[in-house]
Design a protein around this motif. Sequence first.
Motif, mmCIF file in Angstrom:
data_model
loop_
_atom_site.group_PDB
_atom_site.id
_atom_site.type_symbol
_atom_site.label_atom_id
_atom_site.label_comp_id
_atom_site.label_asym_id
_atom_site.label_seq_id
_atom_site.Cartn_x
_atom_site.Cartn_y
_atom_site.Cartn_z
ATOM 1 N N TYR A 15 0.810 -1.201 0.000
ATOM 2 C CA TYR A 15 0.000 0.000 0.000
ATOM 3 C C TYR A 15 0.849 1.258 0.000
ATOM 4 O O TYR A 15 2.025 1.247 0.347
ATOM 5 C CB TYR A 15 -0.947 0.022 1.200
ATOM 6 C CG TYR A 15 -0.229 -0.017 2.539
ATOM 7 C CD1 TYR A 15 0.310 1.132 3.091
ATOM 8 C CD2 TYR A 15 -0.089 -1.209 3.236
ATOM 9 C CE1 TYR A 15 0.977 1.088 4.303
ATOM 10 C CE2 TYR A 15 0.567 -1.256 4.451
ATOM 11 C CZ TYR A 15 1.098 -0.101 4.979
ATOM 12 O OH TYR A 15 1.759 -0.140 6.170
ATOM 13 N N TYR A 17 0.475 4.849 1.866
ATOM 14 C CA TYR A 17 -0.231 5.545 2.936
ATOM 15 C C TYR A 17 0.245 6.983 2.923
ATOM 16 O O TYR A 17 1.440 7.250 2.790
ATOM 17 C CB TYR A 17 0.131 4.869 4.257
ATOM 18 C CG TYR A 17 -0.405 5.509 5.511
ATOM 19 C CD1 TYR A 17 -1.726 5.307 5.897
ATOM 20 C CD2 TYR A 17 0.399 6.275 6.326
ATOM 21 C CE1 TYR A 17 -2.217 5.864 7.061
ATOM 22 C CE2 TYR A 17 -0.077 6.831 7.490
ATOM 23 C CZ TYR A 17 -1.389 6.622 7.861
ATOM 24 O OH TYR A 17 -1.872 7.177 9.017
ATOM 25 N N TRP A 18 -0.676 7.930 3.025
ATOM 26 C CA TRP A 18 -0.238 9.325 2.941
ATOM 27 C C TRP A 18 -1.022 10.229 3.870
ATOM 28 O O TRP A 18 -2.090 9.870 4.342
ATOM 29 C CB TRP A 18 -0.316 9.807 1.510
ATOM 30 C CG TRP A 18 -1.711 10.037 0.978
ATOM 31 C CD1 TRP A 18 -2.782 9.188 1.063
ATOM 32 C CD2 TRP A 18 -2.177 11.181 0.299
ATOM 33 N NE1 TRP A 18 -3.867 9.735 0.462
ATOM 34 C CE2 TRP A 18 -3.540 10.965 -0.020
ATOM 35 C CE3 TRP A 18 -1.579 12.363 -0.090
ATOM 36 C CZ2 TRP A 18 -4.300 11.887 -0.699
ATOM 37 C CZ3 TRP A 18 -2.349 13.290 -0.774
ATOM 38 C CH2 TRP A 18 -3.680 13.047 -1.076
ATOM 39 N N PRO A 34 -5.738 -4.354 4.941
ATOM 40 C CA PRO A 34 -5.510 -2.905 4.832
ATOM 41 C C PRO A 34 -6.334 -2.059 5.796
ATOM 42 O O PRO A 34 -5.819 -1.091 6.355
ATOM 43 C CB PRO A 34 -5.892 -2.599 3.376
ATOM 44 C CG PRO A 34 -5.669 -3.886 2.662
ATOM 45 C CD PRO A 34 -6.053 -4.958 3.645
ATOM 46 N N ASP A 35 -7.598 -2.407 6.024
ATOM 47 C CA ASP A 35 -8.413 -1.590 6.920
ATOM 48 C C ASP A 35 -7.904 -1.641 8.357
ATOM 49 O O ASP A 35 -7.833 -0.624 9.040
ATOM 50 C CB ASP A 35 -9.874 -2.018 6.838
ATOM 51 C CG ASP A 35 -10.474 -1.692 5.475
ATOM 52 O OD1 ASP A 35 -10.149 -0.615 4.922
ATOM 53 O OD2 ASP A 35 -11.237 -2.512 4.949
ATOM 54 N N ARG A 37 -4.818 -2.259 9.191
ATOM 55 C CA ARG A 37 -3.531 -1.555 9.173
ATOM 56 C C ARG A 37 -3.741 -0.044 9.194
ATOM 57 O O ARG A 37 -2.999 0.680 9.852
ATOM 58 C CB ARG A 37 -2.723 -1.967 7.939
ATOM 59 C CG ARG A 37 -1.334 -1.380 7.910
ATOM 60 C CD ARG A 37 -0.475 -1.968 9.038
ATOM 61 N NE ARG A 37 0.840 -1.385 9.015
ATOM 62 C CZ ARG A 37 1.405 -0.787 10.056
ATOM 63 N NH1 ARG A 37 0.800 -0.729 11.216
ATOM 64 N NH2 ARG A 37 2.611 -0.272 9.949
ATOM 65 N N LEU A 38 -4.749 0.447 8.494
ATOM 66 C CA LEU A 38 -5.021 1.881 8.494
ATOM 67 C C LEU A 38 -5.333 2.358 9.910
ATOM 68 O O LEU A 38 -4.838 3.400 10.336
ATOM 69 C CB LEU A 38 -6.189 2.201 7.560
ATOM 70 C CG LEU A 38 -6.552 3.680 7.443
ATOM 71 C CD1 LEU A 38 -5.391 4.498 6.900
ATOM 72 C CD2 LEU A 38 -7.774 3.852 6.563
ATOM 73 N N SER A 53 -4.702 8.538 4.937
ATOM 74 C CA SER A 53 -5.453 7.410 4.384
ATOM 75 C C SER A 53 -4.537 6.643 3.439
ATOM 76 O O SER A 53 -3.390 7.005 3.238
ATOM 77 C CB SER A 53 -6.678 7.911 3.625
ATOM 78 O OG SER A 53 -6.280 8.655 2.495
ATOM 79 N N PHE A 54 -5.087 5.591 2.862
ATOM 80 C CA PHE A 54 -4.368 4.922 1.787
ATOM 81 C C PHE A 54 -4.636 5.681 0.507
ATOM 82 O O PHE A 54 -5.787 5.973 0.181
ATOM 83 C CB PHE A 54 -4.847 3.474 1.611
ATOM 84 C CG PHE A 54 -4.446 2.564 2.719
ATOM 85 C CD1 PHE A 54 -3.114 2.401 3.055
ATOM 86 C CD2 PHE A 54 -5.386 1.857 3.429
ATOM 87 C CE1 PHE A 54 -2.737 1.562 4.086
ATOM 88 C CE2 PHE A 54 -5.028 1.006 4.459
ATOM 89 C CZ PHE A 54 -3.697 0.865 4.780
ATOM 90 N N ILE A 57 -3.992 0.791 -2.840
ATOM 91 C CA ILE A 57 -3.597 -0.538 -2.386
ATOM 92 C C ILE A 57 -3.357 -1.368 -3.633
ATOM 93 O O ILE A 57 -4.179 -1.372 -4.551
ATOM 94 C CB ILE A 57 -4.689 -1.174 -1.508
ATOM 95 C CG1 ILE A 57 -4.899 -0.324 -0.248
ATOM 96 C CG2 ILE A 57 -4.323 -2.611 -1.140
ATOM 97 C CD1 ILE A 57 -6.102 -0.733 0.568
ATOM 98 N N ALA A 89 2.156 10.552 -3.731
ATOM 99 C CA ALA A 89 1.572 9.206 -3.688
ATOM 100 C C ALA A 89 1.595 8.524 -5.051
ATOM 101 O O ALA A 89 1.873 7.332 -5.144
ATOM 102 C CB ALA A 89 0.150 9.276 -3.148
ATOM 103 N N ARG A 112 -7.836 4.639 -3.512
ATOM 104 C CA ARG A 112 -8.614 4.960 -2.312
ATOM 105 C C ARG A 112 -8.939 6.426 -2.271
ATOM 106 O O ARG A 112 -8.262 7.263 -2.686
ATOM 107 C CB ARG A 112 -7.828 4.576 -1.054
ATOM 108 C CG ARG A 112 -7.771 3.098 -0.809
ATOM 109 C CD ARG A 112 -9.102 2.631 -0.269
ATOM 110 N NE ARG A 112 -9.120 1.232 0.016
ATOM 111 C CZ ARG A 112 -9.285 0.727 1.236
ATOM 112 N NH1 ARG A 112 -9.391 1.484 2.281
ATOM 113 N NH2 ARG A 112 -9.370 -0.575 1.394
#
Length: 112
Positions: A15, A17-18, A34-35, A37-38, A53-54, A57, A89, A112
């Motif tokens: 992913y 992530y930013w 992913p959810d 991990r977020l 958020s991502f 992915i 990103a 995302r």
Amino acid sequence: MNESIPIREYEEAVYVYWFGPSLPSVKIGHTNDPDKRLNQLGNDTGVPDHLASFAAIVWLDRKREKVEARAHAMAAPFRRSGEWFDLPAHEALAYIISAAKELGIRYEIEDR
């Protein structure tokens, strides 16, 4: 490798992530969930209600660790610390895609 199995059934993802447009740093990492991990990343920042958020992915059919490691190597000139890079990103995503292609690994992008 069975091409008929949907990629997401392998549950391997890399992913980006930013923190949004106000901060150019991104994290290139990997996860099965992913959810979840977020949520972990949100708690790790120490900044309540931050807008991170991502950005994307990339679901892989296998070898996510190799794709992540290769993407990190490609983005090395922009490394800030650990898995954090001073990149937009979309550029981080391009490194992940290039790594997957180079390694011959099927992928699917979820914006995302």
